[in-house]
Design a protein around this motif. Sequence first.
Motif, mmCIF file in Angstrom:
data_model
loop_
_atom_site.group_PDB
_atom_site.id
_atom_site.type_symbol
_atom_site.label_atom_id
_atom_site.label_comp_id
_atom_site.label_asym_id
_atom_site.label_seq_id
_atom_site.Cartn_x
_atom_site.Cartn_y
_atom_site.Cartn_z
ATOM 1 N N ASN A 6 0.833 -1.193 0.000
ATOM 2 C CA ASN A 6 0.000 0.000 0.000
ATOM 3 C C ASN A 6 0.868 1.242 0.000
ATOM 4 O O ASN A 6 1.639 1.465 0.935
ATOM 5 N N ILE A 7 0.751 2.025 -1.058
ATOM 6 C CA ILE A 7 1.503 3.269 -1.127
ATOM 7 C C ILE A 7 0.657 4.376 -0.501
ATOM 8 O O ILE A 7 -0.569 4.392 -0.623
ATOM 9 N N TYR A 8 1.309 5.300 0.211
ATOM 10 C CA TYR A 8 0.608 6.417 0.852
ATOM 11 C C TYR A 8 0.862 7.696 0.059
ATOM 12 O O TYR A 8 2.002 8.026 -0.273
ATOM 13 N N LYS A 9 -0.215 8.423 -0.215
ATOM 14 C CA LYS A 9 -0.100 9.705 -0.932
ATOM 15 C C LYS A 9 -1.167 10.660 -0.418
ATOM 16 O O LYS A 9 -2.242 10.230 0.022
ATOM 17 N N PHE A 10 -0.867 11.953 -0.488
ATOM 18 C CA PHE A 10 -1.914 12.933 -0.246
ATOM 19 C C PHE A 10 -2.864 12.899 -1.434
ATOM 20 O O PHE A 10 -2.428 12.854 -2.591
ATOM 21 N N ARG A 11 -4.147 12.922 -1.169
ATOM 22 C CA ARG A 11 -5.147 12.835 -2.228
ATOM 23 C C ARG A 11 -5.156 14.124 -3.053
ATOM 24 O O ARG A 11 -5.327 15.218 -2.513
ATOM 25 N N THR A 12 -4.986 13.982 -4.366
ATOM 26 C CA THR A 12 -4.999 15.137 -5.278
ATOM 27 C C THR A 12 -6.172 15.087 -6.240
ATOM 28 O O THR A 12 -6.381 16.019 -7.008
ATOM 29 N N MET A 13 -6.944 13.972 -6.218
ATOM 30 C CA MET A 13 -8.132 13.837 -7.060
ATOM 31 C C MET A 13 -9.364 13.732 -6.171
ATOM 32 O O MET A 13 -9.260 13.530 -4.957
ATOM 33 N N SER A 14 -10.509 13.823 -6.795
ATOM 34 C CA SER A 14 -11.741 13.629 -6.038
ATOM 35 C C SER A 14 -11.784 12.194 -5.532
ATOM 36 O O SER A 14 -11.205 11.288 -6.146
ATOM 37 N N ALA A 15 -12.458 11.986 -4.422
ATOM 38 C CA ALA A 15 -12.494 10.660 -3.801
ATOM 39 C C ALA A 15 -13.160 9.623 -4.696
ATOM 40 O O ALA A 15 -12.945 8.418 -4.528
ATOM 41 N N THR A 16 -13.981 10.055 -5.685
ATOM 42 C CA THR A 16 -14.694 9.132 -6.579
ATOM 43 C C THR A 16 -14.115 9.156 -7.989
ATOM 44 O O THR A 16 -14.812 8.865 -8.962
ATOM 45 N N ALA A 17 -12.819 9.519 -8.118
ATOM 46 C CA ALA A 17 -12.210 9.728 -9.443
ATOM 47 C C ALA A 17 -12.305 8.518 -10.353
ATOM 48 O O ALA A 17 -12.460 8.659 -11.568
ATOM 49 N N GLU A 18 -12.212 7.288 -9.796
ATOM 50 C CA GLU A 18 -12.193 6.089 -10.635
ATOM 51 C C GLU A 18 -13.376 5.164 -10.348
ATOM 52 O O GLU A 18 -13.337 3.977 -10.670
ATOM 53 N N THR A 19 -14.432 5.716 -9.764
ATOM 54 C CA THR A 19 -15.592 4.892 -9.428
ATOM 55 C C THR A 19 -16.223 4.290 -10.674
ATOM 56 O O THR A 19 -16.574 3.104 -10.709
ATOM 57 N N ASP A 20 -16.366 5.095 -11.707
ATOM 58 C CA ASP A 20 -17.008 4.617 -12.940
ATOM 59 C C ASP A 20 -16.011 4.115 -13.974
ATOM 60 O O ASP A 20 -16.274 3.156 -14.693
ATOM 61 N N SER A 21 -14.841 4.750 -14.054
ATOM 62 C CA SER A 21 -13.884 4.435 -15.123
ATOM 63 C C SER A 21 -12.987 3.252 -14.802
ATOM 64 O O SER A 21 -12.456 2.603 -15.711
ATOM 65 N N GLY A 22 -12.768 2.950 -13.510
ATOM 66 C CA GLY A 22 -11.778 1.961 -13.142
ATOM 67 C C GLY A 22 -10.388 2.561 -13.214
ATOM 68 O O GLY A 22 -10.243 3.782 -13.399
ATOM 69 N N PRO A 23 -9.316 1.758 -13.093
ATOM 70 C CA PRO A 23 -7.947 2.283 -13.110
ATOM 71 C C PRO A 23 -7.623 2.986 -14.421
ATOM 72 O O PRO A 23 -7.775 2.417 -15.497
ATOM 73 N N VAL A 24 -7.192 4.243 -14.323
ATOM 74 C CA VAL A 24 -6.823 5.047 -15.500
ATOM 75 C C VAL A 24 -5.561 5.822 -15.160
ATOM 76 O O VAL A 24 -5.452 6.400 -14.086
ATOM 77 N N LEU A 25 -4.579 5.841 -16.081
ATOM 78 C CA LEU A 25 -3.364 6.623 -15.868
ATOM 79 C C LEU A 25 -3.694 8.108 -15.880
ATOM 80 O O LEU A 25 -4.553 8.557 -16.642
ATOM 81 N N ALA A 26 -3.011 8.872 -15.023
ATOM 82 C CA ALA A 26 -3.216 10.322 -14.984
ATOM 83 C C ALA A 26 -2.783 10.933 -16.306
ATOM 84 O O ALA A 26 -1.789 10.523 -16.904
ATOM 85 N N LYS A 27 -3.544 11.933 -16.768
ATOM 86 C CA LYS A 27 -3.253 12.594 -18.044
ATOM 87 C C LYS A 27 -2.899 14.058 -17.799
ATOM 88 O O LYS A 27 -3.164 14.610 -16.740
ATOM 89 N N ALA A 28 -2.268 14.676 -18.805
ATOM 90 C CA ALA A 28 -2.027 16.110 -18.734
ATOM 91 C C ALA A 28 -3.379 16.815 -18.664
ATOM 92 O O ALA A 28 -4.316 16.444 -19.367
ATOM 93 N N ASN A 29 -3.479 17.852 -17.806
ATOM 94 C CA ASN A 29 -4.734 18.593 -17.619
ATOM 95 C C ASN A 29 -5.887 17.679 -17.223
ATOM 96 O O ASN A 29 -7.013 17.816 -17.722
ATOM 97 N N ASP A 30 -5.620 16.716 -16.346
ATOM 98 C CA ASP A 30 -6.624 15.750 -15.894
ATOM 99 C C ASP A 30 -7.717 16.483 -15.115
ATOM 100 O O ASP A 30 -7.447 17.146 -14.111
ATOM 101 N N MET A 31 -8.982 16.345 -15.569
ATOM 102 C CA MET A 31 -10.105 17.041 -14.950
ATOM 103 C C MET A 31 -10.441 16.482 -13.573
ATOM 104 O O MET A 31 -11.180 17.105 -12.805
ATOM 105 N N ARG A 32 -9.934 15.295 -13.238
ATOM 106 C CA ARG A 32 -10.242 14.692 -11.943
ATOM 107 C C ARG A 32 -9.424 15.309 -10.808
ATOM 108 O O ARG A 32 -9.715 15.089 -9.634
#
Length: 458
Positions: free
Chosen positions: A303-329
Amino acid sequence: MRSNEGFDKTKKILIGMVEVLLYHLSIWLSFYYRYDGNIPSFNYISYQNARVYIFFVFLLLNILFGIYIYYNKSIMDLFVITIIVQVILTVMIMAMTFFGRWFSFPRSVIVISFITSSVILFIWRVAVFKLYERIAGTKKVMVVGEENKIGEIIYNFMNAKNKRHTVTSAVLDNYIENIKKHIDTIDIVYIAADLSRQEKLTIIDFLVKNNKNIFVNTSFEHLALVNPNIMNIEDESVIELSNFRISPEFDLIKRTIDIIVAALMIIVTSPIMILTAMLIKLTSKGPAVYKQVRITKGQKEFNIYKFRTMSATAETDSGPVLAKANDMRVTPIGKYLRALRIDELPQLFNVLNGTMALVGPRPERPFFVDQFKKENPYYDLRHNVRAGITGYAQVYGKYSTNFNSKLNFDLVYIKNYNLLMDLKILLQTIKVLFDKVSSKGVDEEIDTSIPETIKIYR
């Protein structure tokens, strides 16, 4: 590519010696300014007693930050590195004068010398850099390989911050014939990995005989030959290829340093971490710190620890997705946490518990590891070492680099590993914080078509 192209080691040593003299001059000028030309011998003697250590640290820091390697630099790089090194050096001089009991070395002089040395050294370095560009010139590069494989190579050359290398032509077929025909128009030939072994040998043989520089990429075939051990058995010289591993003795030293440095950094950065956690909780719903499963040494999950930088539900619908430039999440505050790398600070606790190191390949999620392993059979080699908070790919590549390019960076790190390399990467990570490109996500797409300005030979 040869980092000393244009300036050999002798010239670099001379440049370093001149810089030591210029730094000495800047401190003397600071004394002169501080005391209106009447420098007290009592104060100046303290500097004289400490200067050998100061000059040693000055040279060491500049070497580790790569200030004397010019082929991949811009004037802005020189400015940023100069300021960073002088800030670190100023703090270290204050520490040295305390532990060395050179208390009469005035703090005011040290602070003034930060300004004078930064100005003098930057002007000198710009002059040297311009001289380097004049001596080394711009090298004309010919890229050789299949059309669908060389587009990214050309893109990287064209988007480099320093225009030391310009792609002027591309050979897509009849390789050796076209190289022989146009050899006088180029300085360097970049040989893509998709050529057959015999074609490569024929091309290399011709280029060596014609004193042309040769570039090859960091494919597994080429990386396997890095850092060989040359042995003599009777009347035969044998090349022993090294493995993609860090020796047990180096691994033990590396782990010991990780524990000490991580513990100290947790103490120093604890106010920043507490403030960050509060800001995240106040600006968005969800936990301040989140856990995510990643892969580390021996392909073990942790388990890696990080400060959350996205919304808590960022991958609820999409599943695992790599971060993109200008990511809206990404949350509004998350954008700044990523840019300053503050979101990575909780990983210091991962370093303490042994699942990560300060320096190593960035850990990926099992979902993506499984994908990457299917596409590249050598991907598991990066798991021969602990995952790291920062790494070779993060310092010398871009955040948006694709996984194959990152893998090559990671394998270069493992193959060339030494303790000094870790120190160099840690220091240069500071410089990366000032690079906006390095904090972006994966780019959606890059244009890998061959520009019309490049001559194509078939």
